[in-house]
Design an enzyme around this catalytic site. Sequence first.
Site, mmCIF file in Angstrom:
data_model
loop_
_atom_site.group_PDB
_atom_site.id
_atom_site.type_symbol
_atom_site.label_atom_id
_atom_site.label_comp_id
_atom_site.label_asym_id
_atom_site.label_seq_id
_atom_site.Cartn_x
_atom_site.Cartn_y
_atom_site.Cartn_z
ATOM 1 N N ASN A 111 -15.702 -13.226 31.593
ATOM 2 C CA ASN A 111 -15.495 -11.784 31.421
ATOM 3 C C ASN A 111 -14.022 -11.412 31.606
ATOM 4 O O ASN A 111 -13.432 -10.727 30.776
ATOM 5 C CB ASN A 111 -16.381 -10.993 32.397
ATOM 6 C CG ASN A 111 -17.854 -11.230 32.112
ATOM 7 O OD1 ASN A 111 -18.207 -11.767 31.058
ATOM 8 N ND2 ASN A 111 -18.716 -10.841 33.040
ATOM 9 N N THR A 156 2.881 23.743 0.060
ATOM 10 C CA THR A 156 1.737 23.984 0.946
ATOM 11 C C THR A 156 0.572 24.261 0.006
ATOM 12 O O THR A 156 0.775 24.820 -1.090
ATOM 13 C CB THR A 156 1.952 25.193 1.891
ATOM 14 O OG1 THR A 156 2.157 26.350 1.087
ATOM 15 C CG2 THR A 156 3.148 24.987 2.816
ATOM 16 N N HIS A 157 -0.612 23.856 0.392
ATOM 17 C CA HIS A 157 -1.798 23.985 -0.480
ATOM 18 C C HIS A 157 -1.586 23.261 -1.811
ATOM 19 O O HIS A 157 -2.201 23.619 -2.809
ATOM 20 C CB HIS A 157 -2.156 25.452 -0.760
ATOM 21 C CG HIS A 157 -2.141 26.331 0.448
ATOM 22 N ND1 HIS A 157 -3.246 26.536 1.243
ATOM 23 C CD2 HIS A 157 -1.134 27.038 1.021
ATOM 24 C CE1 HIS A 157 -2.925 27.347 2.238
ATOM 25 N NE2 HIS A 157 -1.638 27.663 2.131
ATOM 26 N N SER A 278 -3.260 -2.381 -16.808
ATOM 27 C CA SER A 278 -4.653 -2.167 -17.189
ATOM 28 C C SER A 278 -5.032 -3.232 -18.205
ATOM 29 O O SER A 278 -4.214 -3.611 -19.050
ATOM 30 C CB SER A 278 -4.800 -0.774 -17.797
ATOM 31 O OG SER A 278 -5.912 -0.736 -18.668
ATOM 32 N N LYS A 284 -0.370 1.385 -19.336
ATOM 33 C CA LYS A 284 -0.562 1.774 -17.941
ATOM 34 C C LYS A 284 0.286 0.961 -16.959
ATOM 35 O O LYS A 284 0.410 -0.244 -17.074
ATOM 36 C CB LYS A 284 -2.043 1.609 -17.518
ATOM 37 C CG LYS A 284 -3.012 2.496 -18.232
ATOM 38 C CD LYS A 284 -2.805 3.989 -17.991
ATOM 39 C CE LYS A 284 -3.067 4.423 -16.570
ATOM 40 N NZ LYS A 284 -4.499 4.383 -16.244
ATOM 41 N N GLU A 291 -2.985 3.083 -3.810
ATOM 42 C CA GLU A 291 -4.405 3.456 -3.777
ATOM 43 C C GLU A 291 -5.151 2.637 -2.722
ATOM 44 O O GLU A 291 -5.992 3.152 -1.987
ATOM 45 C CB GLU A 291 -5.031 3.251 -5.148
ATOM 46 C CG GLU A 291 -4.507 4.226 -6.180
ATOM 47 C CD GLU A 291 -4.925 3.840 -7.585
ATOM 48 O OE1 GLU A 291 -5.915 4.382 -8.067
ATOM 49 O OE2 GLU A 291 -4.268 2.969 -8.186
HETATM 50 N N1 ARG Z 1 -18.258 -14.866 23.700
HETATM 51 C C1 ARG Z 1 -18.370 -13.857 24.705
HETATM 52 C C2 ARG Z 1 -17.398 -12.703 24.456
HETATM 53 O O1 ARG Z 1 -16.482 -12.860 23.777
HETATM 54 C C3 ARG Z 1 -18.129 -14.420 26.041
HETATM 55 C C4 ARG Z 1 -18.580 -13.546 27.126
HETATM 56 C C5 ARG Z 1 -19.097 -14.315 28.231
HETATM 57 N N2 ARG Z 1 -19.633 -13.540 29.235
HETATM 58 C C6 ARG Z 1 -20.921 -13.505 29.457
HETATM 59 N N3 ARG Z 1 -21.319 -12.839 30.485
HETATM 60 N N4 ARG Z 1 -21.765 -14.107 28.659
HETATM 61 O O2 ARG Z 1 -17.562 -11.620 24.998
#
Ligand code: ARG
Length: 470
Positions: A111, A156-157, A278, A284, A291
């Site tokens: 995490n 404007t507009h 085109s 063209k 775009e």
């Molecule tokens: N592949 C996951 C991600 O990118 C990994 C996260 C891992 N954490 C967990 N609690 N499973 O978020």
Amino acid sequence: MASPSRSGVFEMATDHRVELFSESISFDRRLYAHDIRGSIAHAQMLASVGVLLAEEAEQIEAGLLQIQAQIEAGEMVFQIGLEDIHMHIEQALIDQLGDVGRKLHTGRSRNDQVSTATRLWIRDAIDRVDGLLAEVQRAFIDRCDHDVEVILPAYTHLQRAQPVLAAHYWLAYCEKFARDRSRLADCRRRVNTSSLGTVALAGTSIPIDREDVARRLGFEAVAANSIDVSSDRDFVLETAFVLTVIAEHLSTWAEEWILWSTVEFGFIELPQEFCTGSSIMPQKINPDVLELTRGKTGRVVGNLQTLLVLAKGLPLAYNRDLQEDKQPLFDSFDTIEAILGLAAPMIRGMRLQEDAIASGLDHGYLDATTFMEYLIKEGMPQRTAHHLVGEIVGKARRERVPLAELPLAAFQESHPDLDERVFDVLGVQKAVAAFVSYGSTAPQEVARQIADWKQRLADDATEVVTEETL
Ligand code: ARG
């Protein structure tokens, strides 16, 4: 291969369909260099607090750098069984170093690892976009010198409103991109905060040093609350928002130049290297790049929407939903970088159709406002002058002539006090010269803005050089 994240608690292997459904390696492999950078800093920190031996940290660092070289040489075999880039790199390290490799994940979780790698990646990407925006600003400022004599109608507009110097338009875009750069810099400060060491969500009993690891990674701050970090994607949301505003600005520019390049406007000719033909209409020359700039803004807006909905209503702390942030984030950066890379050369290569512009300036009564302001300066109340000029413009419209071509009698018929001095303020050139308030379009005001901008961009360049030198 079984993922190192699957502990001894499991008695069954993961269903292959789950692996397919939940993998992120197909897109988060782009984080490899930043993941490795985070891991090296983490290992060095672990050695500095005595959790790893110095030799172990050195082995880990050398191993990770070797893995980075393998990835860059295209030698890493990616497999969905290892889910993401973080597990791939860790597994490769374990394959290489055995038990020493198995120690790297001490005092961290994926995490905080994912958050760290993403922050490092965004930090670099922000710096690239900032450099590209500066180049677009330089392209516009270079045009200012080149187009210094040209007057354009401003709208404007989408109705003709008042005359301005072409440079005034170019400076307007410089200001928009300056705000974008300032938003990027502000957002970068929060991106540049260290999450490493908040671990899964509650911190750790291992005696880590979060300040040390933050310093090694060049982070400006250390995030204060581990539950917050584990659930936080604000830094992705705000980055995506800033990119969306940049896209909106680019889309406005694109739309404007698409219009200006039509026969109906006839203001500009786009550089042919940036136009397409085109398959059926041989005459063209189409503005496809502009775009697509306008069109791709849709994806950038959509990516922001995706991220906002993704983050909505998630309970604290980490939820796997958060893995879904990478594709929209990467896509917004890819899109913006691609557009900006084309914008600067297109801006430099565009040619103003000066004769066509000049011959059209007498249409649309662009001098009506400054005529009104002349009357105000002569002592007439604004509302009275506004009404009177409208009435005189009405006469000129019926006669199909510009104001300056009406006879004095026509002015005097509307107001007996008017005399030949009105002709001193009529005409587009005189109108432009009359707009002298701060930030407006009179030549001396525009010259001041151009000089300011040259200074700002020169200061910018010095800053970059200094940062690099340090
Ligand atoms: N592949 C996951 C991600 O990118 C990994 C996260 C891992 N954490 C967990 N609690 N499973 O978020």
